[in-house]
Write an enzyme that holds these catalytic residues in place. Sequence first.
Site, PDB file in Angstrom:
ATOM      1  N   TYR A   1       0.818  -1.222   0.000  1.00  0.00           N
ATOM      2  CA  TYR A   1       0.000   0.000   0.000  1.00  0.00           C
ATOM      3  C   TYR A   1       0.845   1.263   0.000  1.00  0.00           C
ATOM      4  O   TYR A   1       0.410   2.291  -0.507  1.00  0.00           O
ATOM      5  CB  TYR A   1      -1.005  -0.044   1.157  1.00  0.00           C
ATOM      6  CG  TYR A   1      -2.206  -0.877   0.765  1.00  0.00           C
ATOM      7  CD1 TYR A   1      -2.157  -2.267   0.802  1.00  0.00           C
ATOM      8  CD2 TYR A   1      -3.350  -0.271   0.254  1.00  0.00           C
ATOM      9  CE1 TYR A   1      -3.226  -3.033   0.374  1.00  0.00           C
ATOM     10  CE2 TYR A   1      -4.432  -1.027  -0.168  1.00  0.00           C
ATOM     11  CZ  TYR A   1      -4.368  -2.403  -0.112  1.00  0.00           C
ATOM     12  OH  TYR A   1      -5.423  -3.155  -0.556  1.00  0.00           O
ATOM     13  N   GLU A   2       2.044   1.160   0.512  1.00  0.00           N
ATOM     14  CA  GLU A   2       2.950   2.308   0.431  1.00  0.00           C
ATOM     15  C   GLU A   2       3.275   2.610  -1.025  1.00  0.00           C
ATOM     16  O   GLU A   2       3.334   3.768  -1.438  1.00  0.00           O
ATOM     17  CB  GLU A   2       4.241   2.020   1.218  1.00  0.00           C
ATOM     18  CG  GLU A   2       4.069   1.978   2.728  1.00  0.00           C
ATOM     19  CD  GLU A   2       3.428   0.661   3.207  1.00  0.00           C
ATOM     20  OE1 GLU A   2       3.299  -0.271   2.381  1.00  0.00           O
ATOM     21  OE2 GLU A   2       3.064   0.579   4.399  1.00  0.00           O
ATOM     22  N   ALA A   3       3.482   1.554  -1.793  1.00  0.00           N
ATOM     23  CA  ALA A   3       3.764   1.748  -3.216  1.00  0.00           C
ATOM     24  C   ALA A   3       2.538   2.304  -3.935  1.00  0.00           C
ATOM     25  O   ALA A   3       2.651   3.116  -4.853  1.00  0.00           O
ATOM     26  CB  ALA A   3       4.192   0.427  -3.848  1.00  0.00           C
ATOM     27  N   ARG A   4       1.377   1.862  -3.510  1.00  0.00           N
ATOM     28  CA  ARG A   4       0.153   2.324  -4.175  1.00  0.00           C
ATOM     29  C   ARG A   4      -0.051   3.828  -4.005  1.00  0.00           C
ATOM     30  O   ARG A   4      -0.671   4.472  -4.843  1.00  0.00           O
ATOM     31  CB  ARG A   4      -1.062   1.557  -3.644  1.00  0.00           C
ATOM     32  CG  ARG A   4      -1.022   0.099  -4.069  1.00  0.00           C
ATOM     33  CD  ARG A   4      -2.205  -0.711  -3.584  1.00  0.00           C
ATOM     34  NE  ARG A   4      -1.826  -2.137  -3.595  1.00  0.00           N
ATOM     35  CZ  ARG A   4      -2.678  -3.143  -3.578  1.00  0.00           C
ATOM     36  NH1 ARG A   4      -3.980  -2.910  -3.513  1.00  0.00           N
ATOM     37  NH2 ARG A   4      -2.247  -4.385  -3.588  1.00  0.00           N
TER      38      ARG A   4
ATOM     39  N   ASN B   1      -0.962  -3.207  -9.162  1.00  0.00           N
ATOM     40  CA  ASN B   1      -0.738  -4.596  -9.557  1.00  0.00           C
ATOM     41  C   ASN B   1      -0.808  -4.705 -11.079  1.00  0.00           C
ATOM     42  O   ASN B   1      -1.677  -4.099 -11.705  1.00  0.00           O
ATOM     43  CB  ASN B   1      -1.805  -5.520  -8.958  1.00  0.00           C
ATOM     44  CG  ASN B   1      -1.641  -5.711  -7.460  1.00  0.00           C
ATOM     45  OD1 ASN B   1      -0.726  -5.149  -6.854  1.00  0.00           O
ATOM     46  ND2 ASN B   1      -2.521  -6.497  -6.874  1.00  0.00           N
TER      47      ASN B   1
ATOM     48  N   ASP C   1      -7.041 -15.784  -2.770  1.00  0.00           N
ATOM     49  CA  ASP C   1      -6.942 -14.860  -1.629  1.00  0.00           C
ATOM     50  C   ASP C   1      -8.290 -14.203  -1.295  1.00  0.00           C
ATOM     51  O   ASP C   1      -8.336 -13.206  -0.593  1.00  0.00           O
ATOM     52  CB  ASP C   1      -5.869 -13.793  -1.875  1.00  0.00           C
ATOM     53  CG  ASP C   1      -6.391 -12.540  -2.556  1.00  0.00           C
ATOM     54  OD1 ASP C   1      -7.290 -12.663  -3.404  1.00  0.00           O
ATOM     55  OD2 ASP C   1      -5.899 -11.449  -2.230  1.00  0.00           O
ATOM     56  N   GLU C   2      -9.359 -14.798  -1.736  1.00  0.00           N
ATOM     57  CA  GLU C   2     -10.617 -14.067  -1.709  1.00  0.00           C
ATOM     58  C   GLU C   2     -11.832 -14.978  -1.782  1.00  0.00           C
ATOM     59  O   GLU C   2     -11.833 -15.957  -2.518  1.00  0.00           O
ATOM     60  CB  GLU C   2     -10.589 -13.154  -2.938  1.00  0.00           C
ATOM     61  CG  GLU C   2     -11.710 -12.209  -3.095  1.00  0.00           C
ATOM     62  CD  GLU C   2     -11.443 -11.331  -4.307  1.00  0.00           C
ATOM     63  OE1 GLU C   2     -10.315 -11.331  -4.827  1.00  0.00           O
ATOM     64  OE2 GLU C   2     -12.386 -10.657  -4.749  1.00  0.00           O
TER      65      GLU C   2
HETATM   66  N1  DCP Z   1      -2.591  -8.366 -12.221  1.00  0.00           N
HETATM   67  C1  DCP Z   1      -2.472  -9.201 -11.157  1.00  0.00           C
HETATM   68  C2  DCP Z   1      -3.414  -9.168 -10.115  1.00  0.00           C
HETATM   69  C3  DCP Z   1      -3.247 -10.040  -9.045  1.00  0.00           C
HETATM   70  N2  DCP Z   1      -2.205 -10.905  -9.018  1.00  0.00           N
HETATM   71  C4  DCP Z   1      -1.980 -11.804  -7.876  1.00  0.00           C
HETATM   72  C5  DCP Z   1      -1.080 -11.110  -6.875  1.00  0.00           C
HETATM   73  C6  DCP Z   1      -2.020 -10.615  -5.843  1.00  0.00           C
HETATM   74  O1  DCP Z   1      -1.390 -10.454  -4.590  1.00  0.00           O
HETATM   75  C7  DCP Z   1      -3.070 -11.699  -5.840  1.00  0.00           C
HETATM   76  C8  DCP Z   1      -4.402 -11.258  -5.290  1.00  0.00           C
HETATM   77  O2  DCP Z   1      -4.954 -10.258  -6.104  1.00  0.00           O
HETATM   78  P1  DCP Z   1      -5.752  -9.034  -5.477  1.00  0.00           P
HETATM   79  O3  DCP Z   1      -6.544  -8.427  -6.569  1.00  0.00           O
HETATM   80  O4  DCP Z   1      -6.497  -9.492  -4.292  1.00  0.00           O
HETATM   81  O5  DCP Z   1      -4.650  -7.982  -5.084  1.00  0.00           O
HETATM   82  P2  DCP Z   1      -3.774  -7.897  -3.771  1.00  0.00           P
HETATM   83  O6  DCP Z   1      -4.148  -8.937  -2.804  1.00  0.00           O
HETATM   84  O7  DCP Z   1      -2.346  -7.889  -4.180  1.00  0.00           O
HETATM   85  O8  DCP Z   1      -4.109  -6.455  -3.219  1.00  0.00           O
HETATM   86  P3  DCP Z   1      -5.460  -6.017  -2.503  1.00  0.00           P
HETATM   87  O9  DCP Z   1      -5.057  -5.612  -1.139  1.00  0.00           O
HETATM   88  O10 DCP Z   1      -5.991  -4.875  -3.288  1.00  0.00           O
HETATM   89  O11 DCP Z   1      -6.382  -7.173  -2.491  1.00  0.00           O
HETATM   90  O12 DCP Z   1      -3.190 -12.085  -7.198  1.00  0.00           O
HETATM   91  C9  DCP Z   1      -1.317 -10.918 -10.058  1.00  0.00           C
HETATM   92  O13 DCP Z   1      -0.381 -11.705 -10.027  1.00  0.00           O
HETATM   93  N3  DCP Z   1      -1.449 -10.068 -11.107  1.00  0.00           N
HETATM   94 MG    MG Z   2      -6.134  -9.316  -2.192  1.00  0.00          MG
HETATM   95 MG    MG Z   3      -8.244 -10.907  -4.309  1.00  0.00          MG
END
Ligand code: DCP
Ligand code: MG
Ligand code: MG
Length: 833
Positions: free
Chosen positions: A377-380, A386, A434-435
């Site tokens: 989130y710091e990078a965001r 992503n 993750d969801e």
């Molecule tokens: N273009 C992408 C999107 C996602 N992922 C992978 C890495 C992420 O960590 C994981 C889960 O996707 P999320 O959309 O849930 O994104 P994050 O968990 O990284 O961030 P957030 O906190 O927004 O859920 O899937 C990936 O490899 N490439």
């Molecule tokens: Mg996620």
């Molecule tokens: Mg997810």
Amino acid sequence: MRGGRRKRNDDDDENGFAQWGGYMEAKKAKLMEQYREQTVKSAEKVSDVLKGIAIFVNGYTKPSSEELKILMAEHGGVFHTYQVASTTHIIASMLPNVKISKLGNVPIVKPGWIVDSITLGRVLDYSNYLLYSNQSRTQPKLKHYMKSADVQSKNITKSRPISPDLFESNEFDEEVEFKLSESTEDEMKISKIIDSKRVLENNGINALTKTAYEGKISIDESKSKSVLENNSINASTKTASDPSFLAEFYNNSRLHLIATLGAEFKQLVNDMREKNTGKYPGLEAITKREVNNKSVGSIVMHIDMDCFFVSVGLRSRPELRGLPVAVTHSKGGPSRSNVDRRREIEMYVERLPEGADCRLEAIDNNSSLSEIASCSYEARKCGVKNGMFMGAALKLCPNLKAIPYDFEGYKQVSSILYKTISEYTLDIEAVSCDEMYVDIGNILQKTSFTVQEWAGHIRSVIKARTGCPCSTGFGANRLQARLATKRAKPDGQYYLKPELVEDYMSEMPLSELPGVGRATLIKLKNLGFETCKDIQESSLTVLQKEFGSKSGESIWDQSHGVDKKALCYEHERKSVSAEVNYGIRFKNEEEALTFLQRLSVEVKNRLLETGMKARGVTLKLMVRAENAPTETAKYLGHGVCDSLTRSVMLPTATEDSQVIYREIKGIYEKLKQPYQDLRGVGIQLTRLEKAVVMNSFMKSFLSKPSTKVETKKDVSFQQKSIIKEKTFKEDTTINEENKENTIEVKPPMRASGRGRPRGSKNGTKLVRKSSNELSNYFKSTQKDRPKVKQSKCDIDLNVLNELPEDIRKEIIKEYNLDKGKKLCKSTNWKRKR
DNA sequence: ATCCTCCCCTAC
DNA sequence: TAAGGTAGGGGAGGAT
Ligand SMILES: Nc1ccn([C@H]2C[C@H](O)[C@@H](COP(=O)(O)OP(=O)(O)OP(=O)(O)O)O2)c(=O)n1
Ligand SMILES: [Mg+2]
Ligand SMILES: [Mg+2]
């Protein structure tokens, strides 16, 4: 590639030659522990040319040890990790004398022997390939051959598959750590306290809460590093033409990982629900004693790990917490590419849809084009996202820190996440690794928790067990829950209460709606829509006119906070596919076909795991766009491409890679794309039907490979059914001249009660009649499947010629397909970022 | 109307 | 260097 995605310690000889006797012995002893007759997961037998040959590769060779391993597996040979009694040949390109003397009487042969033998389809005399001419020229004894052939087997290490059984063991052996890191949501601080207190009192959670993540951080990273190192010898230009490419690519593809993990967890939920024991230890631990009759109704929870890959990576890198971090293959250095990217970028821009704002950050010829899988989130805060290229991200955030992948770690954390939730309820819709969505109506009722209390509880358990933060959102439907999660992130929780929905939605930018991506957003923008309010003030009719009936309604509904789709706990796969749009650079037609063959095997293996058979076979090609540079900006990437697909419908469902390959080959040849311009290939299987469980009679019948019938012979006995089978036979390729005049006869493989009828809601079933009358058979086929496409090479011409004139005509007519090929812009890849 | 094929789009 | 996969919803347009 499922399950076996991590390579075990490899057989690579590091070229550190034996200085002193103890070394070999030590190495051997070490390898002895993990001794395996190696076969490679992705390599499937293509021929038996090398049957009886068991090699040990010593030192650096070309093809590499890794590649030879695959070639051996593909052609019926055996690959030994080190030399054993049954080793028939040692393969080496050069060996110092000191090493040779230790190798005994086994012939030392140059790798060309293997390659040439495969090429010519028979085992050549190895004496022409001896590394040193003074070696014995006798072939190894037949005894050796038999032995090694017998031993040749299995034993592939896999990482543990996800299974409900895994969840029965006590995975956790440490106290829950209740402290949460500082939350952005004020409201949850209260629940945190309440929550931990309640859990402590109940004390029941301890039973299921063991093993902190700290002790279990996977050692995968070191392994993945070694994968890179192992291949560094010849990794310079490894393309899909190399035998080991497919395995290596999938071993390093994050997108492949999340796709397969997602499918596995969906299946896991299915499995758990099927063998539902009714036991929910987590729920019991927090269930209130007094019976609560007040039904809460259904409340949907959406839960999602925060910057998932990054969070997993940070568990072992606490010093990076609070800093901008990204997970990527690149180490952050400049790209070593010497390709001029300008032309490709120009074309890229040219193809952008009208109204797209094009920021060109890739113009720089040296910035890394490695994608960021996940960023902190710091990078965001700097605008990093992503999926963005590392080079572009570094421009936004110069001190962005790159950390490597940890595939095994992601799988572990995902498993814990799913295990944890499943201890409370199985009303789970898996979304990804993750969801997920969860119906928590029952939980709230049993525990009398408020939404916030529950959120605090479950989040603290997950944090304690995984070491990773997650966020939860709640609402009356999935849309509301999902939007709530977005607001809760990172490391937070939010309940979007029904009375707030209207206000909440009206401010919402349309880009926030799930399902509204880049293209839709541009279209909306061009129509003057920015926020959900804009949509609310428009009309359903207008939207449907612009976006189609369903899509229009969906946007309309969502803009009002409405989501009619209920959670879907059980899920049935409708297709299985495998594709590779990276590293595709074929030097000749044969390489392309060989790769398609490997891909057929790959997709067949995936199909096998689903227990289904498929009728639909689709080939997808990505072809370099006209005028696009041959060398892509991204190393071995696909660049600017056109994509095209073509499919055939089999008369009967298959799970045979050779059948699949034959169809694919037919389509491929029909599409007539120059092999030099291929940049991506994929195979998709559709129309899945349950694979029929064969009884022992059928099995033994099928397993007799020698059941052959002279084609020329009169087939009047059982004529019709045999002809049917032969006509649509799955195992004969007319292109293959080597098939003598015989064909195999298989019993009918038509699935008993064909799969669900397609799509039709009113239950109009299309049932294939099985008729004894030949002409009826064809007629019914045609009726059931108008426009069934079938490649000609499916038909055995010998059989065709046996048929009466009229029927033959009919078949020829039906199978005569030829549509002009269509090209369409492939735009998907550009949507990243 | 409803099916089919070949796309396009989205999400992770 | 770099590992740009995969499944599902759905639309356009043609066939029935
Ligand atoms: N273009 C992408 C999107 C996602 N992922 C992978 C890495 C992420 O960590 C994981 C889960 O996707 P999320 O959309 O849930 O994104 P994050 O968990 O990284 O961030 P957030 O906190 O927004 O859920 O899937 C990936 O490899 N490439
Ligand atoms: Mg996620
Ligand atoms: Mg997810």
